[in-house]
Design an enzyme around this catalytic site. Structure first.
Site, PDB file in Angstrom:
ATOM      1  N   ALA A  14       7.193   5.343  -3.658  1.00  0.00           N
ATOM      2  CA  ALA A  14       5.799   4.807  -3.547  1.00  0.00           C
ATOM      3  C   ALA A  14       5.023   5.550  -2.463  1.00  0.00           C
ATOM      4  O   ALA A  14       5.561   5.860  -1.522  1.00  0.00           O
ATOM      5  CB  ALA A  14       5.576   3.391  -3.579  1.00  0.00           C
ATOM      6  N   GLY A  47      10.600   3.920  -4.762  1.00  0.00           N
ATOM      7  CA  GLY A  47      10.048   3.584  -6.070  1.00  0.00           C
ATOM      8  C   GLY A  47      10.407   4.705  -7.108  1.00  0.00           C
ATOM      9  O   GLY A  47      10.419   4.809  -8.363  1.00  0.00           O
ATOM     10  N   GLU A  57      13.587   1.962   1.729  1.00  0.00           N
ATOM     11  CA  GLU A  57      12.362   1.175   2.068  1.00  0.00           C
ATOM     12  C   GLU A  57      12.844   0.238   3.543  1.00  0.00           C
ATOM     13  O   GLU A  57      11.713   0.048   4.087  1.00  0.00           O
ATOM     14  CB  GLU A  57      12.037  -0.167   0.980  1.00  0.00           C
TER      15      GLU A  57
END
Ligand code: HXC
Length: 259
Positions: free
Chosen positions: A67, A110, A133
């Site tokens: 992301a 993502g 992440e």
């Protein structure tokens, strides 16, 4: 409207569509607009009777590096809640046609979650799958903790999610996360080859079979078997089943129409 961050080719090969993520300078970081474009393209291709299989790819260096961190960095929890980006991901997950990810280079965060949302993954030997992440103070949010764990088991998934350390394409293949690994110059062609072999089949049967395999992740065995059986019966309502079985008996290739 022409999409800005993806390229869509409805007939990249006969009956096979291609969506290419196209933010190369940002390693295909998944901003909201890009995700909306992917979902809209998938929805359109899913409705297109000329398309039977869809391939989703990035470029040689990156499928997607996650992301868009720059877009997310300043957001509050309530911003995230109100943006409701996961409704876009849910829409992607509802694609009824077989969806193959052709992955080279980074498939992180993502990006890893997006290729795991697809039905199959063809990887180049340079592909790296990871959920990093944790290194930026957060955790997977688009299915990473669930799909990775189901695909490769708790121990390895836990390690990847807690250390952020990526997995090589070969290891991903050994763990069943990806279907096959090929040299970097061949991953897209290999994905097209796989797509073409599925495009020859009955689209009705493919849709019902995809639904049934996915159900295996969502339910217990008894209910899954029940679901499978209903879909199996339903194929007998199709012209394709009559054609497929007649073609077998008459020793000729079947011609499936998707009806
Ligand atoms: C925004 C990104 C990005 C990202 C790379 N870029 N990843 N921008 N979001 N996720 C940008 C960089 O800022 C840089 O632009 C350009 O792409 C090239 O990246 P470099 O870092 O210079 O390349 P390199 O040194 O080769 O390192 C590659 C990399 C690294 C290891 C992949 O970029 C990296 O660690 N990226 C972040 C990976 C990550 O943490 N992903 C998870 C995100 S969170 P500029 O203009 O600065 O030079 C997530 C949560 C999902 O995905 C939740 C559900 C949706």
């Amino acid at each position: 409207m022409t999409p800005e961050f993806i390229l869509v080719t409805p007939q990249a090969r006969p009956q096979v569509a291609l969506i290419q993520l196209n933010r190369p300078k940002e390693l295909n970081a998944l901003n909201l607009q890009l995700m909306q474009e992917v979902a809209a393209a998938l929805q359109q291709l899913d409705q297109d009777p000329e398309v039977r299989v869809i391939v989703l790819t990035g470029n040689e260096r990156a499928f997607a590096a996650g992301a868009d961190i720059k877009q997310m960095a300043g957001r509050t929890a309530i911003d995230m809640l109100l943006i409701d980006q996961f409704s876009i991901w849910d829409q992607i997950r509802r694609t009824t046609k077989p969806l193959i990810a052709a992955v080279s280079g980074f498939a992180l965060g993502g990006g890893c979650e997006l290729c795991m949302t697809c039905d199959m993954i063809v990887a180049s030997e340079t592909a790296r799958f990871g959920q990093p992440e944790i290194r930026i103070g957060t955790m997977p949010g688009a299915g990473g903790t669930q799909r990775l764990t189901r695909a490769i088991g708790k121990a390895r998934a836990m390690e990847m999610v807690l250390t952020g350390e990526p997995m090589s394409a070969d290891e991903a293949a050994r763990h069943g996360l990806v279907n096959r690994v090929v040299p970097v110059g061949q991953y897209l062609e290999e994905a097209f080859r796989l797509a073409a072999s599925i495009a020859k089949m009955s689209p009705v049967a493919a849709r019902l079979a995809k639904e049934s395999v996915n159900r295996a992740f969502e339910t217990h065995l008894d209910e899954g078997l029940h679901f499978e059986r209903k879909n199996f019966y339903m194929t007998f309502a199709s012209e394709d089943q009559k054609e497929g079985m007649a073609a077998f008996v008459e020793k000729r290739p079947a011609e499936f129409k998707g009806r």
